[in-house]
Design a protein around this motif. Structure first.
Motif, mmCIF file in Angstrom:
data_model
loop_
_atom_site.group_PDB
_atom_site.id
_atom_site.type_symbol
_atom_site.label_atom_id
_atom_site.label_comp_id
_atom_site.label_asym_id
_atom_site.label_seq_id
_atom_site.Cartn_x
_atom_site.Cartn_y
_atom_site.Cartn_z
ATOM 1 N N ASN A 93 36.772 50.679 49.077
ATOM 2 C CA ASN A 93 36.094 49.344 49.063
ATOM 3 C C ASN A 93 34.613 49.404 48.524
ATOM 4 O O ASN A 93 34.136 48.391 48.495
ATOM 5 C CB ASN A 93 35.911 48.843 50.573
ATOM 6 C CG ASN A 93 35.248 49.738 51.668
ATOM 7 O OD1 ASN A 93 34.734 50.930 51.310
ATOM 8 N ND2 ASN A 93 35.349 49.310 52.857
ATOM 9 N N MET A 94 34.445 50.739 48.190
ATOM 10 C CA MET A 94 33.172 50.760 47.132
ATOM 11 C C MET A 94 33.434 51.782 46.166
ATOM 12 O O MET A 94 34.262 52.687 46.247
ATOM 13 C CB MET A 94 32.026 51.294 47.985
ATOM 14 C CG MET A 94 32.279 52.918 48.573
ATOM 15 S SD MET A 94 30.683 53.344 49.470
ATOM 16 C CE MET A 94 29.573 53.711 48.212
ATOM 17 N N GLY A 95 32.690 51.476 44.899
ATOM 18 C CA GLY A 95 32.974 52.219 43.650
ATOM 19 C C GLY A 95 32.320 51.713 42.553
ATOM 20 O O GLY A 95 31.625 50.579 42.675
ATOM 21 N N TYR A 96 33.013 51.988 41.319
ATOM 22 C CA TYR A 96 32.548 51.578 40.134
ATOM 23 C C TYR A 96 33.090 50.209 39.785
ATOM 24 O O TYR A 96 34.267 49.987 40.030
ATOM 25 C CB TYR A 96 32.528 52.339 38.764
ATOM 26 C CG TYR A 96 32.113 53.913 39.138
ATOM 27 C CD1 TYR A 96 30.616 53.907 39.396
ATOM 28 C CD2 TYR A 96 32.615 55.089 38.530
ATOM 29 C CE1 TYR A 96 29.826 55.276 39.868
ATOM 30 C CE2 TYR A 96 31.794 56.131 38.687
ATOM 31 C CZ TYR A 96 30.679 56.268 39.144
ATOM 32 O OH TYR A 96 30.302 57.488 39.168
ATOM 33 N N MET A 114 27.120 52.200 42.537
ATOM 34 C CA MET A 114 28.328 51.702 43.248
ATOM 35 C C MET A 114 28.260 50.334 44.067
ATOM 36 O O MET A 114 27.403 50.044 44.396
ATOM 37 C CB MET A 114 28.823 52.706 44.131
ATOM 38 C CG MET A 114 29.000 54.093 43.380
ATOM 39 S SD MET A 114 29.867 55.424 44.592
ATOM 40 C CE MET A 114 31.529 55.465 43.818
ATOM 41 N N PHE A 115 29.325 49.628 43.842
ATOM 42 C CA PHE A 115 29.467 48.278 44.265
ATOM 43 C C PHE A 115 30.552 48.297 45.441
ATOM 44 O O PHE A 115 31.457 48.923 45.123
ATOM 45 C CB PHE A 115 29.424 47.241 43.112
ATOM 46 C CG PHE A 115 28.466 47.364 42.333
ATOM 47 C CD1 PHE A 115 27.195 46.429 42.399
ATOM 48 C CD2 PHE A 115 28.560 48.074 41.151
ATOM 49 C CE1 PHE A 115 26.354 46.271 41.381
ATOM 50 C CE2 PHE A 115 27.662 48.211 40.225
ATOM 51 C CZ PHE A 115 26.459 47.314 40.180
ATOM 52 N N ALA A 116 30.390 47.174 46.257
ATOM 53 C CA ALA A 116 31.500 46.381 46.973
ATOM 54 C C ALA A 116 32.616 46.336 45.945
ATOM 55 O O ALA A 116 32.430 45.418 45.251
ATOM 56 C CB ALA A 116 31.045 45.755 48.072
ATOM 57 N N THR A 117 33.857 46.764 45.873
ATOM 58 C CA THR A 117 35.032 46.529 45.072
ATOM 59 C C THR A 117 35.766 45.388 45.833
ATOM 60 O O THR A 117 36.669 44.918 44.836
ATOM 61 C CB THR A 117 35.585 47.752 44.879
ATOM 62 O OG1 THR A 117 36.211 48.345 46.143
ATOM 63 C CG2 THR A 117 34.883 48.596 43.892
ATOM 64 N N ARG A 118 35.506 44.881 47.119
ATOM 65 C CA ARG A 118 36.209 43.839 47.583
ATOM 66 C C ARG A 118 35.288 43.486 48.684
ATOM 67 O O ARG A 118 34.274 44.107 49.216
ATOM 68 C CB ARG A 118 37.540 44.173 48.094
ATOM 69 C CG ARG A 118 37.618 45.320 49.069
ATOM 70 C CD ARG A 118 38.743 45.526 49.552
ATOM 71 N NE ARG A 118 38.950 46.571 50.644
ATOM 72 C CZ ARG A 118 38.690 46.859 51.878
ATOM 73 N NH1 ARG A 118 37.903 45.798 52.501
ATOM 74 N NH2 ARG A 118 38.718 47.798 52.606
#
Length: 143
Positions: A93-96, A114-118
């Motif tokens: 749920n976190m990454g590029y 890194m951002f919240a990917t969802r």
């Protein structure tokens, strides 16, 4: 907080919207070679801290595989050190995010943020994919 089967982990204290910045590398130490990393560790006077930093460090290529490698040993000196890698890709749920998403957000220490990917719900553990940023091997460094 304890993460079942993983040790310590990071858990969301509130709901987090997809695309929210979670980590930017500002509190991560970088070392260009093994000698400088070992020198840093030698200055620490707490063996438990040294052991933790060894566990929390990883190798990355700041050039991201484009051209001549710019290898660095990274030691997270903040809560990011407690990030766990997901056991399944659907838990990440976190990454590029795409580089275009980074526009207007300068990279800190040359590292991709890194951002919240969802969307992440309150109480949910943050999971990354170590393979996304860590080379996993320290062998190519100058020791």
């Amino acid at each position: 907080k304890q993460s079942p089967g993983r040790g310590r982990g990071i858990f969301a204290g509130e709901d987090i919207t997809e695309g929210t910045l979670l980590w930017d590398g500002t509190r991560s130490a970088q070392f260009k070679d093994g000698h400088s990393y070992k020198k840093f560790l030698a200055y620490l006077d707490d063996i438990n801290l040294v052991c933790n930093i060894l566990k929390w460090s990883w190798v990355t290529d700041l050039n991201e595989g484009k051209g001549e490698p710019d290898l660095r040993i990274i030691s997270d000196l903040d809560e990011a050190a407690l990030s766990n890698s997901a056991s399944r890709i659907d838990l990440v749920n976190m990454g590029y995010l795409p580089v275009s998403f980074e526009q207007g957000r300068p990279r800190k220490n040359g590292m991709r943020p890194m951002f919240a990917t969802r969307n992440i719900t309150k109480g949910e553990e943050f999971f990354c994919n170590y393979g996304e940023f860590s080379l996993g091997s320290w062998e190519s460094l100058d020791w």
